[in-house]
Design an enzyme around this catalytic site. Structure first.
Site, PDB file in Angstrom:
ATOM      1  N   CYS A   2     -13.579 -37.669 -66.320  1.00 33.87           N
ATOM      2  CA  CYS A   2     -14.188 -38.117 -65.223  1.00 33.87           C
ATOM      3  C   CYS A   2     -15.659 -36.954 -64.646  1.00 33.87           C
ATOM      4  O   CYS A   2     -15.741 -36.766 -64.933  1.00 33.87           O
ATOM      5  CB  CYS A   2     -13.221 -38.114 -63.645  1.00 33.87           C
ATOM      6  SG  CYS A   2     -11.869 -38.755 -63.773  1.00 33.87           S
ATOM      7  N   ARG A  28     -18.647 -38.072 -71.372  1.00 29.80           N
ATOM      8  CA  ARG A  28     -17.778 -37.131 -70.410  1.00 29.80           C
ATOM      9  C   ARG A  28     -16.912 -38.164 -70.647  1.00 29.80           C
ATOM     10  O   ARG A  28     -14.998 -37.805 -71.119  1.00 29.80           O
ATOM     11  CB  ARG A  28     -17.249 -36.851 -69.087  1.00 29.80           C
ATOM     12  CG  ARG A  28     -18.638 -35.485 -69.149  1.00 29.80           C
ATOM     13  CD  ARG A  28     -19.056 -35.763 -67.398  1.00 29.80           C
ATOM     14  NE  ARG A  28     -17.771 -34.845 -67.167  1.00 29.80           N
ATOM     15  CZ  ARG A  28     -17.229 -34.042 -66.815  1.00 29.80           C
ATOM     16  NH1 ARG A  28     -18.072 -33.003 -67.364  1.00 29.80           N
ATOM     17  NH2 ARG A  28     -16.011 -33.219 -65.818  1.00 29.80           N
ATOM     18  N   TRP A  75     -11.825 -42.050 -65.363  1.00 31.50           N
ATOM     19  CA  TRP A  75     -10.905 -41.823 -66.753  1.00 31.50           C
ATOM     20  C   TRP A  75      -9.149 -42.460 -66.243  1.00 31.50           C
ATOM     21  O   TRP A  75      -9.125 -41.110 -65.821  1.00 31.50           O
ATOM     22  CB  TRP A  75     -10.940 -40.658 -67.981  1.00 31.50           C
ATOM     23  CG  TRP A  75     -10.125 -40.748 -69.061  1.00 31.50           C
ATOM     24  CD1 TRP A  75      -8.659 -40.801 -68.746  1.00 31.50           C
ATOM     25  CD2 TRP A  75     -10.649 -40.855 -70.163  1.00 31.50           C
ATOM     26  NE1 TRP A  75      -8.808 -41.467 -70.199  1.00 31.50           N
ATOM     27  CE2 TRP A  75      -9.374 -41.621 -71.451  1.00 31.50           C
ATOM     28  CE3 TRP A  75     -11.688 -41.234 -70.707  1.00 31.50           C
ATOM     29  CZ2 TRP A  75     -10.350 -41.710 -72.572  1.00 31.50           C
ATOM     30  CZ3 TRP A  75     -12.025 -41.328 -72.463  1.00 31.50           C
ATOM     31  CH2 TRP A  75     -11.368 -41.635 -72.542  1.00 31.50           C
ATOM     32  N   ASN A  99     -11.660 -35.092 -59.451  1.00 31.11           N
ATOM     33  CA  ASN A  99     -11.297 -34.970 -60.530  1.00 31.11           C
ATOM     34  C   ASN A  99      -9.963 -34.586 -60.615  1.00 31.11           C
ATOM     35  O   ASN A  99     -10.067 -33.502 -59.857  1.00 31.11           O
ATOM     36  CB  ASN A  99     -12.323 -34.415 -61.128  1.00 31.11           C
ATOM     37  CG  ASN A  99     -13.465 -35.138 -61.764  1.00 31.11           C
ATOM     38  OD1 ASN A  99     -13.370 -36.742 -61.649  1.00 31.11           O
ATOM     39  ND2 ASN A  99     -14.403 -34.299 -62.092  1.00 31.11           N
ATOM     40  N   GLY A 100      -9.050 -34.591 -61.403  1.00 27.22           N
ATOM     41  CA  GLY A 100      -7.534 -33.604 -61.062  1.00 27.22           C
ATOM     42  C   GLY A 100      -6.374 -33.916 -61.080  1.00 27.22           C
ATOM     43  O   GLY A 100      -6.705 -35.590 -61.063  1.00 27.22           O
ATOM     44  N   GLU A 484      -3.833 -27.021 -90.438  1.00 28.70           N
ATOM     45  CA  GLU A 484      -4.639 -27.358 -89.323  1.00 28.70           C
ATOM     46  C   GLU A 484      -5.735 -25.945 -89.448  1.00 28.70           C
ATOM     47  O   GLU A 484      -7.041 -26.427 -89.728  1.00 28.70           O
ATOM     48  CB  GLU A 484      -4.392 -27.451 -88.141  1.00 28.70           C
ATOM     49  CG  GLU A 484      -5.338 -27.835 -86.937  1.00 28.70           C
ATOM     50  CD  GLU A 484      -6.040 -29.069 -86.820  1.00 28.70           C
ATOM     51  OE1 GLU A 484      -7.289 -29.145 -86.246  1.00 28.70           O
ATOM     52  OE2 GLU A 484      -5.740 -29.918 -87.731  1.00 28.70           O
ATOM     53  N   LYS A 488      -9.647 -26.767 -90.663  1.00 26.20           N
ATOM     54  CA  LYS A 488     -10.767 -26.199 -89.748  1.00 26.20           C
ATOM     55  C   LYS A 488     -11.585 -26.002 -91.156  1.00 26.20           C
ATOM     56  O   LYS A 488     -13.233 -26.151 -90.608  1.00 26.20           O
ATOM     57  CB  LYS A 488     -10.772 -26.242 -88.270  1.00 26.20           C
ATOM     58  CG  LYS A 488      -9.673 -27.169 -86.735  1.00 26.20           C
ATOM     59  CD  LYS A 488     -11.004 -27.731 -87.092  1.00 26.20           C
ATOM     60  CE  LYS A 488     -10.104 -29.492 -86.115  1.00 26.20           C
ATOM     61  NZ  LYS A 488      -9.876 -30.081 -87.401  1.00 26.20           N
ATOM     62  N   GLU A 491     -13.749 -27.833 -93.353  1.00 26.97           N
ATOM     63  CA  GLU A 491     -13.907 -28.966 -92.645  1.00 26.97           C
ATOM     64  C   GLU A 491     -15.551 -28.025 -92.548  1.00 26.97           C
ATOM     65  O   GLU A 491     -16.914 -28.746 -92.873  1.00 26.97           O
ATOM     66  CB  GLU A 491     -13.417 -29.570 -91.488  1.00 26.97           C
ATOM     67  CG  GLU A 491     -13.061 -30.578 -91.851  1.00 26.97           C
ATOM     68  CD  GLU A 491     -12.003 -30.968 -90.695  1.00 26.97           C
ATOM     69  OE1 GLU A 491     -11.844 -32.495 -90.360  1.00 26.97           O
ATOM     70  OE2 GLU A 491     -11.719 -30.503 -89.762  1.00 26.97           O
ATOM     71  N   HIS A 507       5.522 -19.602-104.553  1.00 25.23           N
ATOM     72  CA  HIS A 507       5.698 -20.900-106.105  1.00 25.23           C
ATOM     73  C   HIS A 507       4.384 -21.462-106.387  1.00 25.23           C
ATOM     74  O   HIS A 507       3.986 -22.059-106.881  1.00 25.23           O
ATOM     75  CB  HIS A 507       6.518 -22.175-105.556  1.00 25.23           C
ATOM     76  CG  HIS A 507       7.738 -21.525-105.537  1.00 25.23           C
ATOM     77  ND1 HIS A 507       8.780 -20.792-106.242  1.00 25.23           N
ATOM     78  CD2 HIS A 507       8.866 -21.395-104.006  1.00 25.23           C
ATOM     79  CE1 HIS A 507      10.364 -20.599-105.984  1.00 25.23           C
ATOM     80  NE2 HIS A 507       9.729 -21.193-103.961  1.00 25.23           N
ATOM     81  N   LYS A 606     -16.734 -38.727 -87.483  1.00 31.44           N
ATOM     82  CA  LYS A 606     -15.769 -38.952 -86.934  1.00 31.44           C
ATOM     83  C   LYS A 606     -15.074 -39.602 -86.831  1.00 31.44           C
ATOM     84  O   LYS A 606     -13.794 -39.823 -86.079  1.00 31.44           O
ATOM     85  CB  LYS A 606     -16.227 -38.948 -85.024  1.00 31.44           C
ATOM     86  CG  LYS A 606     -15.786 -38.590 -83.825  1.00 31.44           C
ATOM     87  CD  LYS A 606     -15.296 -37.132 -83.999  1.00 31.44           C
ATOM     88  CE  LYS A 606     -13.927 -36.974 -82.790  1.00 31.44           C
ATOM     89  NZ  LYS A 606     -13.811 -35.419 -83.243  1.00 31.44           N
TER      90      LYS A 606
END
Length: 611
Positions: A2, A28, A75, A99-100, A484, A488, A491, A507, A606
């Site tokens: 927001c 945003r 949002w 916001n929040g 992950e 990262k 990438e 192994h 993306k």
């Protein structure tokens, strides 16, 4: 997420300043917008659902004159996107943008309705407007009213408040991570949730910290502490170009998004847990005991980073809810003739909601009778529209191609689903549920603490960024974190990296280990700590360079490692999320030291909308 903008002056049109500022915050993400403007005799509101062009069109048709106003892009977290739920929210003489998250909204709602107040929206923001208006009706000035009202709420907020009883003043308040910035001009003052919104008008900025209030008028701005005392704080000159402003002063969008994770996690948790009542409410999604009894197994489908989040989801659902769960790469799912029936809960996980392989898997599962509950970050996306139910993550837009805050918010969303299923199936005790909810409430703060390791992690990256191969090892719920971390790194740095279950290293991958191989081992003091240390010793015996992500306070591991990054513990499950922060930062710093394009790595997109 927001966006907030405010203006008080003489010469400029508030409508133009507010719209321009909100446009500069479009990156945003939002689903509605609105403004409240004082024309000298009355306060007028204009709100619209969808893109700012809809609000712009409404204001073009019926312009609002005046040089004082507040604006917002929202949002949705509480209540669906709609004109009544859009900000600003108003009550009596008061208009508020916010916001929040107000965590004790239910208690406040009951008190307000019990006092005869009529609540017309589904938002927690309207409750703030009523609380402030009550104080003004009782004789308080605007600042005192805002201070009193915020004292009644629990949660995070950045507020901007206007009252027709004091139309020469805007009051702002900040608590719990939502930013608010004051801008100082000549005969005018500005406010915003982020610097880009007001950068064209002033470069003199005052930054509020938690617990502080700001008072804006045409003569300037004042900062007041929680006790009501003036704070002597000089404005800082911000010498940013427009692109730097959009990045919030960070060097890259990815770096900014890593540091946005406490806010993103806090917003994703939102009002979905109620500590006092030991409840998990997934935005009204039906996971009642009757519905949960019909679920014989869970199938999670996803690609890339979302696939690793889904692997964690499998672990959580099986451990907490006792339901068999499987994870499929969406690109493989429909080609293996999956067995699906009405006893299957399918959970597609996607940041964009447009991933072609995940969408195809969703359609396959739905056609075969599965109930589809997607985890998604983008409203009105194809995956969201074609699912029976959607649990939205509230990460906000992610500009960097390598996903960071979307991964951690997907983790949180899947944890909430697992908890809800556990409650419905009575596989979790009240004590363990209470502990899980407490841990979730602490999580954003613990992530903030973990981000303070940034400098130490950069020093580790400085030692190893010239390596040509990395190995990441983890066991149990830490295994997907190792995957992950490897993803990262490859990438954005283009260094070859593999993630492995630590017990599987012997192994095959052990053949690769020599003095040139950095091995990142997630070795927190969990249930398999001794086994992970044994795997770590096997690396050391072959001269591998060990980088351990260990528990805070574990001094015994030092002699076994070449570098140690210590993280806080937060229970068996959420410690895995905390361990994700160091691997993100390590990848980021290795890539920047190598000089690669962190935000737009080669060959990647993306949102992958092709098979």
């Amino acid at each position: 997420m927001c966006g907030i903008v405010g203006y008080i002056g003489r010469e400029r049109s508030a409508q133009e300043v507010l719209l321009d500022g909100l446009r500069r915050l479009e990156y945003r993400g939002y689903d509605s917008g609105g403004v409240a403007i004082w024309n000298g005799s009355a306060l007028s509101l204009c709100r619209a659902v969808g893109k700012l062009m809809n609000l712009d069109a409404a204001l073009h048709e019926a312009p609002l004159a005046g040089s004082v106003g507040i604006g917002h892009t929202r949002w949705a977290t509480h209540g669906k996107p709609s004109e009544p739920n859009a900000h600003p929210q108003a009550a009596g003489s008061v208009a508020v943008v916010h916001n929040g998250i107000i965590e004790n909204h239910q208690e406040i709602h009951e008190a307000l309705t019990g006092a005869g107040r009529t609540i017309v929206s589904e938002t927690d923001t309207e409750l703030m407007a009523h609380l402030i208006d009550q104080q003004i009706e009782g004789g308080s000035d605007l600042l005192s009213a805002v201070r009193s009202a915020t004292g009644k709420v629990i949660g995070s907020y950045a507020l901007a408040v206007f009252s027709t009883e004091d139309p020469e003043t805007i009051v702002v308040a900040k608590n719990g991570g939502s930013p608010i910035i004051l801008g100082v001009g000549e005969g005018e003052s500005f406010l915003a949730s982020d610097i880009p919104a007001i950068l064209p008008y002033t470069r003199e900025m005052v930054f509020l910290v938690d617990g502080e209030f700001g008072v804006l008028n045409r003569e300037g701005v004042q900062v007041v502490d929680s006790a009501g005392h003036l704070v002597d704080r000089e404005a800082k000159h911000v010498n940013w170009d427009p692109v730097s402003a959009e990045k919030g002063g960070f060097d890259h969008f990815m770096q900014k998004e890593i540091f946005e994770q406490p806010r993103a996690i806090r917003d994703t948790i939102g009002r979905r847990i109620r500590e006092g009542e030991l409840e998990v409410d997934l935005d009204g999604i039906d996971l009642s005991p009757d519905r949960a009894k019909k679920i014989e197994r869970v199938v999670l489908v996803a690609c890339g980073t979302a696939y690793y989040a889904s692997m964690i989801g499998k672990y959580l659902i099986e451990q907490l809810a006792g339901i068999p769960a499987e994870v499929d790469l969406a690109s493989e799912y429909r080609y293996r003739r999956p067995i699906v029936d009405q006893g299957c809960l399918m959970i597609p996980v996607s940041q964009s909601g447009e991933t072609a392989d995940t969408l195809a898997a969703l359609r396959e599962g739905r056609e075969r009778g599965a109930w589809v509950l997607s985890v998604c970050n983008t409203r009105e996306s194809t995956i969201a529209r074609e699912s029976h139910d959607v649990l939205y993550t509230h990460a906000g837009p992610e500009i960097g191609v390598a996903s960071t805050k979307c991964f951690t918010t997907q983790f949180v969303a899947l944890y909430l689903i697992a908890l809800k299923l556990a409650v419905a199936r009575k596989t979790i005790s009240s004590e363990n549920l209470a502990a899980s909810i407490r841990d979730l409430r602490q999580l954003p703060r613990i992530v903030e603490e973990t981000l303070q390791l940034d400098g130490k992690i950069r020093a580790v990256a400085q030692r190893y960024f010239r390596a040509t191969n990395f190995l990441f090892l983890g066991r149990g719920v830490m295994y997907p974190v190792a995957l992950e971390g490897a993803l990262k790194l490859k990438e954005i740095s283009y260094i070859h990296a593999e993630g492995y279950a630590a017990g599987e290293m012997k192994h095959g991958p052990i053949a690769l280990i020599d003095e040139h191989m950095p091995v990142v081992v997630i070795a927190n003091q969990g249930t398999v700590y001794e086994k992970v240390v044994s795997n770590l010793e096997q690396v050391r015996a072959r001269d591998g360079q060990v980088i351990a992500i260990a528990s805070a306070g574990d001094a015994s591991i030092d002699e076994k490692c070449d570098a140690v990054i210590r993280i806080p513990e937060l229970g068996e499950f959420l410690t895995a999320l905390i361990a994700t922060i160091p691997v993100q930062l390590l990848a980021y710093h290795v890539a920047t030291l190598k000089g690669t394009d962190v935000d737009q790595p080669r060959n990647l997109a993306k949102s992958v909308t092709v098979e």
